[in-house]
Scaffold this active site. Structure first.
Site, PDB file in Angstrom:
ATOM      1  N   LYS A   1       3.974   5.370  -2.388  1.00 56.66           N
ATOM      2  CA  LYS A   1       2.645   5.803  -2.841  1.00 56.66           C
ATOM      3  C   LYS A   1       2.547   7.333  -2.950  1.00 56.66           C
ATOM      4  O   LYS A   1       3.380   8.062  -2.398  1.00 56.66           O
ATOM      5  CB  LYS A   1       1.595   5.254  -1.876  1.00 56.66           C
ATOM      6  CG  LYS A   1       1.480   3.730  -1.886  1.00 56.66           C
ATOM      7  CD  LYS A   1       0.264   3.278  -1.086  1.00 56.66           C
ATOM      8  CE  LYS A   1       0.123   1.776  -1.081  1.00 56.66           C
ATOM      9  NZ  LYS A   1      -1.128   1.339  -0.416  1.00 56.66           N
TER      10      LYS A   1
ATOM     11  N   HIS B   1       3.665   0.236  -0.598  1.00 52.08           N
ATOM     12  CA  HIS B   1       3.063  -1.073  -0.886  1.00 52.08           C
ATOM     13  C   HIS B   1       4.170  -2.121  -0.857  1.00 52.08           C
ATOM     14  O   HIS B   1       5.322  -1.824  -1.176  1.00 52.08           O
ATOM     15  CB  HIS B   1       2.417  -1.065  -2.279  1.00 52.08           C
ATOM     16  CG  HIS B   1       2.053  -2.428  -2.776  1.00 52.08           C
ATOM     17  ND1 HIS B   1       0.916  -3.085  -2.370  1.00 52.08           N
ATOM     18  CD2 HIS B   1       2.706  -3.283  -3.613  1.00 52.08           C
ATOM     19  CE1 HIS B   1       0.877  -4.282  -2.950  1.00 52.08           C
ATOM     20  NE2 HIS B   1       1.950  -4.422  -3.705  1.00 52.08           N
TER      21      HIS B   1
ATOM     22  N   GLU C   1       3.563  -8.618  -9.957  1.00 50.48           N
ATOM     23  CA  GLU C   1       3.560  -7.163  -9.781  1.00 50.48           C
ATOM     24  C   GLU C   1       4.786  -6.521 -10.447  1.00 50.48           C
ATOM     25  O   GLU C   1       4.674  -5.459 -11.061  1.00 50.48           O
ATOM     26  CB  GLU C   1       3.480  -6.832  -8.289  1.00 50.48           C
ATOM     27  CG  GLU C   1       2.122  -7.216  -7.707  1.00 50.48           C
ATOM     28  CD  GLU C   1       2.000  -7.018  -6.218  1.00 50.48           C
ATOM     29  OE1 GLU C   1       0.916  -7.305  -5.674  1.00 50.48           O
ATOM     30  OE2 GLU C   1       2.973  -6.588  -5.560  1.00 50.48           O
TER      31      GLU C   1
HETATM   32  P1  CMP Z   1      -1.516  -2.150  -0.113  1.00 50.90           P
HETATM   33  O1  CMP Z   1      -0.446  -2.905   0.575  1.00 50.90           O
HETATM   34  O2  CMP Z   1      -1.140  -1.252  -1.223  1.00 50.90           O
HETATM   35  O3  CMP Z   1      -2.626  -3.174  -0.657  1.00 50.90           O
HETATM   36  C1  CMP Z   1      -3.987  -2.858  -0.764  1.00 50.90           C
HETATM   37  C2  CMP Z   1      -4.312  -1.526  -0.181  1.00 50.90           C
HETATM   38  O4  CMP Z   1      -5.672  -1.289   0.094  1.00 50.90           O
HETATM   39  C3  CMP Z   1      -3.649  -1.395   1.184  1.00 50.90           C
HETATM   40  O5  CMP Z   1      -2.256  -1.248   1.003  1.00 50.90           O
HETATM   41  C4  CMP Z   1      -4.372  -0.212   1.780  1.00 50.90           C
HETATM   42  O6  CMP Z   1      -3.765   1.026   1.459  1.00 50.90           O
HETATM   43  C5  CMP Z   1      -5.716  -0.284   1.093  1.00 50.90           C
HETATM   44  N1  CMP Z   1      -6.767  -0.624   2.044  1.00 50.90           N
HETATM   45  C6  CMP Z   1      -6.905  -1.768   2.733  1.00 50.90           C
HETATM   46  N2  CMP Z   1      -8.013  -1.708   3.509  1.00 50.90           N
HETATM   47  C7  CMP Z   1      -8.572  -0.502   3.282  1.00 50.90           C
HETATM   48  C8  CMP Z   1      -9.735   0.146   3.770  1.00 50.90           C
HETATM   49  N3  CMP Z   1     -10.536  -0.459   4.669  1.00 50.90           N
HETATM   50  N4  CMP Z   1     -10.002   1.383   3.336  1.00 50.90           N
HETATM   51  C9  CMP Z   1      -9.197   1.979   2.406  1.00 50.90           C
HETATM   52  N5  CMP Z   1      -8.085   1.398   1.900  1.00 50.90           N
HETATM   53  C10 CMP Z   1      -7.777   0.180   2.332  1.00 50.90           C
END
Ligand code: CMP
Length: 141
Positions: free
Chosen positions: A10, A116, A127
């Site tokens: 990221k 991710h 994806e």
């Molecule tokens: P990722 O695995 O990329 O999938 C969804 C993303 O949302 C997760 O990682 C986090 O980075 C983000 N995320 C999940 N919960 C929150 C939250 N409460 N606030 C901000 N970002 C979030």
């Protein structure tokens, strides 16, 4: 169990100079990199990729962050890849991530959590297809 997963290094991790170290974790964990590219997502791409979260309160923050700078998207291959990659990266919230995981070592917050990983074989397929064409996946390495 499928043998492919999708990963993103990221914008926080790229900006903080962790790309090479995370690449090393990928290879040390036994994944083959089928394809990888450095890109800067548009806001529309980030919104499309994370569409499953569009009703969540953090959707705006998440998509703004994911389109804020360069990231590295990767298609990875290994037996039982989805579970293996999730184990390698650790819990979504770095405060809950196990010692030695990528998020424990490189993530700064729940929102800016370095990497991710797909959460199912079905989503891994989707994806990978979102960012790569079939011909970009180099399987006969
Ligand atoms: P990722 O695995 O990329 O999938 C969804 C993303 O949302 C997760 O990682 C986090 O980075 C983000 N995320 C999940 N919960 C929150 C939250 N409460 N606030 C901000 N970002 C979030």
């Amino acid at each position: 169990m499928g043998n492919k997963t999708f990963a993103i290094i990221k914008p926080d991790a790229v900006k903080n100079g962790h790309t090479g170290k995370i690449y090393d974790r990928v290879l040390t964990a036994g994944f083959k990199i089928l394809s990888a590219k450095l890109m800067k997502m548009t806001l529309a791409q980030a919104e499309g990729f994370y569409a499953v979260h569009k009703e969540r309160p953090f959707f705006g923050e998440l998509t703004t962050f994911m389109s804020s700078g360069a990231c590295m998207v990767l298609a990875l291959e290994k037996e039982n890849a989805v579970a293996g990659w999730r184990k390698t990266i650790g819990a979504t919230n770095p405060e809950e991530a196990d010692e030695g995981t990528i998020r424990k070592d490189f993530a700064t917050s729940l929102g800016e959590n370095a990497v991710h990983g797909s959460d199912s074989d079905e989503n891994a397929e989707k994806e990978i297809g979102f960012f790569f064409t079939e011909s970009e996946l180099i399987s006969n390495q």
